[in-house]
Design an enzyme around this catalytic site. Structure first.
Site, PDB file in Angstrom:
ATOM      1  N   THR A  46       0.830  -1.266   0.138  1.00 28.94           N
ATOM      2  CA  THR A  46      -0.012  -0.154  -0.113  1.00 28.94           C
ATOM      3  C   THR A  46       0.770   1.216   0.028  1.00 28.94           C
ATOM      4  O   THR A  46       1.824   1.528   1.004  1.00 28.94           O
ATOM      5  CB  THR A  46      -0.952  -0.158   1.161  1.00 28.94           C
ATOM      6  OG1 THR A  46      -1.898  -1.010   0.955  1.00 28.94           O
ATOM      7  CG2 THR A  46      -1.640   1.223   1.335  1.00 28.94           C
ATOM      8  N   HIS A  78      -7.145 -10.488  -1.806  1.00 27.90           N
ATOM      9  CA  HIS A  78      -6.512 -10.200  -0.617  1.00 27.90           C
ATOM     10  C   HIS A  78      -7.582 -10.605   0.534  1.00 27.90           C
ATOM     11  O   HIS A  78      -8.520 -10.078   0.756  1.00 27.90           O
ATOM     12  CB  HIS A  78      -6.406  -8.641  -0.522  1.00 27.90           C
ATOM     13  CG  HIS A  78      -5.543  -8.367   0.644  1.00 27.90           C
ATOM     14  ND1 HIS A  78      -5.204  -8.898   1.941  1.00 27.90           N
ATOM     15  CD2 HIS A  78      -5.027  -6.812   0.976  1.00 27.90           C
ATOM     16  CE1 HIS A  78      -4.511  -8.034   2.551  1.00 27.90           C
ATOM     17  NE2 HIS A  78      -4.386  -7.023   2.172  1.00 27.90           N
ATOM     18  N   ALA A 103      -6.236 -11.450   3.666  1.00 23.89           N
ATOM     19  CA  ALA A 103      -5.214 -11.308   4.758  1.00 23.89           C
ATOM     20  C   ALA A 103      -5.282 -10.028   5.577  1.00 23.89           C
ATOM     21  O   ALA A 103      -6.374  -9.185   5.231  1.00 23.89           O
ATOM     22  CB  ALA A 103      -3.756 -11.485   4.293  1.00 23.89           C
ATOM     23  N   ASN A 104      -4.646  -9.908   6.510  1.00 15.55           N
ATOM     24  CA  ASN A 104      -4.271  -8.654   7.229  1.00 15.55           C
ATOM     25  C   ASN A 104      -5.807  -7.867   7.770  1.00 15.55           C
ATOM     26  O   ASN A 104      -5.373  -6.615   8.133  1.00 15.55           O
ATOM     27  CB  ASN A 104      -3.501  -7.618   6.275  1.00 15.55           C
ATOM     28  CG  ASN A 104      -2.412  -8.409   5.963  1.00 15.55           C
ATOM     29  OD1 ASN A 104      -1.958  -9.298   6.389  1.00 15.55           O
ATOM     30  ND2 ASN A 104      -1.588  -7.737   4.792  1.00 15.55           N
ATOM     31  N   TYR A 162      -8.653  -7.507   6.756  1.00 19.40           N
ATOM     32  CA  TYR A 162      -9.557  -6.665   5.826  1.00 19.40           C
ATOM     33  C   TYR A 162     -11.156  -7.587   5.869  1.00 19.40           C
ATOM     34  O   TYR A 162     -11.073  -8.724   6.400  1.00 19.40           O
ATOM     35  CB  TYR A 162      -9.103  -6.379   4.361  1.00 19.40           C
ATOM     36  CG  TYR A 162      -8.054  -5.260   4.812  1.00 19.40           C
ATOM     37  CD1 TYR A 162      -8.120  -4.169   5.415  1.00 19.40           C
ATOM     38  CD2 TYR A 162      -6.647  -5.737   4.782  1.00 19.40           C
ATOM     39  CE1 TYR A 162      -7.072  -3.215   5.699  1.00 19.40           C
ATOM     40  CE2 TYR A 162      -5.381  -5.158   5.120  1.00 19.40           C
ATOM     41  CZ  TYR A 162      -5.837  -3.729   5.518  1.00 19.40           C
ATOM     42  OH  TYR A 162      -4.734  -2.561   5.866  1.00 19.40           O
ATOM     43  N   ASN A 186      -4.615  -5.016  12.417  1.00 20.30           N
ATOM     44  CA  ASN A 186      -6.043  -4.442  12.327  1.00 20.30           C
ATOM     45  C   ASN A 186      -6.796  -5.333  13.413  1.00 20.30           C
ATOM     46  O   ASN A 186      -8.015  -5.473  13.085  1.00 20.30           O
ATOM     47  CB  ASN A 186      -6.574  -4.649  10.973  1.00 20.30           C
ATOM     48  CG  ASN A 186      -6.067  -3.525   9.937  1.00 20.30           C
ATOM     49  OD1 ASN A 186      -5.926  -2.565  10.309  1.00 20.30           O
ATOM     50  ND2 ASN A 186      -5.682  -3.933   8.953  1.00 20.30           N
TER      51      ASN A 186
HETATM   52  C1  8OZ Z   1      -2.304  -0.108   4.670  1.00 24.33           C
HETATM   53  C2  8OZ Z   1      -0.884   0.127   5.373  1.00 24.33           C
HETATM   54  C3  8OZ Z   1      -0.283  -0.551   5.864  1.00 24.33           C
HETATM   55  C4  8OZ Z   1      -0.234  -1.923   5.684  1.00 24.33           C
HETATM   56  C5  8OZ Z   1      -2.234  -4.271   3.389  1.00 24.33           C
HETATM   57  C6  8OZ Z   1      -1.196  -4.771   5.502  1.00 24.33           C
HETATM   58  O1  8OZ Z   1      -2.460  -3.698   2.581  1.00 24.33           O
HETATM   59  C7  8OZ Z   1      -1.692  -3.851   4.658  1.00 24.33           C
HETATM   60  C8  8OZ Z   1      -1.511  -2.430   4.857  1.00 24.33           C
HETATM   61  C9  8OZ Z   1      -2.266  -1.341   4.424  1.00 24.33           C
HETATM   62  O2  8OZ Z   1      -2.528  -5.639   3.384  1.00 24.33           O
END
Ligand code: 8OZ
Length: 375
Positions: A37, A186, A188-189, A191, A246
């Site tokens: 990102t 995506h 992951a992370n 979202y 997150n």
């Molecule tokens: C925005 C800022 C930092 C990391 C991703 C983990 O895009 C992120 C992320 C998004 O999956």
């Protein structure tokens, strides 16, 4: 074999330059650019000349996976992320894919919906962000007005879910029109798709919550829709079983994600891309990523803090087919060549990761001619 010879073969970068099959593609090397990102696509999310230059510089990657890209206006969760839902965005991305292809590269579009990580100020009509359940994550959203506390999202109605799947499908159609070689979903992370997968954020009692199978249902429907458009050999999925970024959590990551990998296996996807461990640096539960890879039974891209030595070890030791590099690729546009020569690396500058102009984006130096011949 004498010990010094073992050491030599372990540090031999040649394994990184064996071509590797990834779905419908054959990649010339094992060094993949991870999705990053960068928040430089403007309010309208249209990639411009600066973005073209950035991706073109990195075309020597085995594969470029783009920064996460909004499938719809509702999907947006950060300022100035690109989208793939308007005609102008498709045209902007087309210039990126043309530049990368002209430079001899390959590029997948990463597509996302940020769900509860968004903020009303980023949403159409200042609406509440949507999520599997009305559970507010701890932490702050990144908005045009600075950091603001996350809000309690609105739980998606069951009859809204086909609309989410349709937006992912349309994103795949648009990605194809923009000239991408494929897409990465995506999941992951923390979202939206990850919010559905994990029992900490999904308290639904309909067909999309409860058992692992039900929590995985949205991802499987999205994967089905996207593979219908592009073919399974042009679709990958990114997961992060242990990541707490997150404010996401699961009571049984090993059990949940092993089951998920087995559910994904029959789709014959191009690859599984795994953020191993926790991006936040926090130590938490262990997970046997080898078992995840076996259950998926297809090409595996490892990610999270790998360096040259660990990448060589993982590929030489058959623990992964490919390794994706984030910060190192951001700071070294010619990362594969630097690995080949074991050349010094530029240091990533954190202050310019997110937003801004070409500084910290397109101005990281390539190896000098002198350095090339000296190495
Ligand atoms: C925005 C800022 C930092 C990391 C991703 C983990 O895009 C992120 C992320 C998004 O999956």
């Amino acid at each position: 074999m004498p010990k010094d010879q073992i050491e030599t073969s372990r540090s031999d970068a040649a394994v990184l330059f064996r071509p590797g099959r990834l779905g419908d593609l054959t990649l010339p090397n094992r060094v993949i650019m991870a999705p990053l990102t960068r928040n430089r696509a403007g309010r309208d999310g249209v990639p411009g000349p600066l973005n073209v230059a950035y991706y073109r510089q990195r075309a020597s990657a085995g594969l470029i996976i783009t920064e996460a890209t909004d499938i719809s206006p509702q999907a947006r969760g950060y300022p100035d992320t690109p989208g793939i839902h308007s005609q102008a965005q498709v045209e902007g991305w087309r210039r990126v894919t043309e530049a990368v292809h002209a430079a001899g590269g390959r590029i997948f579009l990463q597509i996302w919906h940020t769900g509860r990580i968004s903020h009303p100020s980023l949403q159409p009509g200042e609406a509440l962000p949507v999520a599997p359940s009305a559970l507010r994550p701890a932490g702050e959203a990144v908005t045009y007005e600075g950091l603001q506390p996350f809000v309690t999202p609105r739980a998606l109605e069951t009859d809204e879910i086909p609309g989410i799947v349709a937006a992912f499908r349309k994103a795949a159609v648009n990605a194809e029109a923009a000239g991408f070689d494929g897409v990465e979903i995506h999941a992951a992370n923390g979202y939206l798709l990850d919010q559905f997968l994990r029992d900490g954020s999904n308290h639904r009692d309909d067909a999309y919550g409860g058992s692992v199978e039900k929590r995985a249902r949205l991802l499987l429907e999205v994967a089905g829709a996207v593979t219908e458009v592009l073919g399974a050999g042009r679709v990958g999925i990114r997961l992060s079983p242990l990541n707490s970024f997150n404010d996401i959590r699961d009571s049984d990551p090993q059990g949940s994600f092993l089951k998920l990998a087995a559910l994904l296996a029959p789709l014959g996807l191009a690859y599984l891309h795994v953020v191993e461990g926790d991006m936040t640096g926090q130590e938490n539960a262990e997970l046997d990523h080898g078992r995840l890879r076996e259950a998926f039974a297809g090409p595996y891209i490892a990610n999270n803090g790998y360096d040259r030595a660990r990448a060589i070890e993982a590929i030489a030791g058959s623990q992964a087919e490919f390794v994706a590099f984030g910060a190192l690729f951001l700071a070294n546009p010619d990362l594969p060549e630097r690995f080949r020569r074991d050349a010094p690396l530029n240091t990533p500058i954190r202050e310019t990761f997110y937003g801004g102009d070409g500084r910290g984006y397109t101005d990281y130096p390539f190896l000098e001619e002198g350095a090339l011949s000296a190495a």
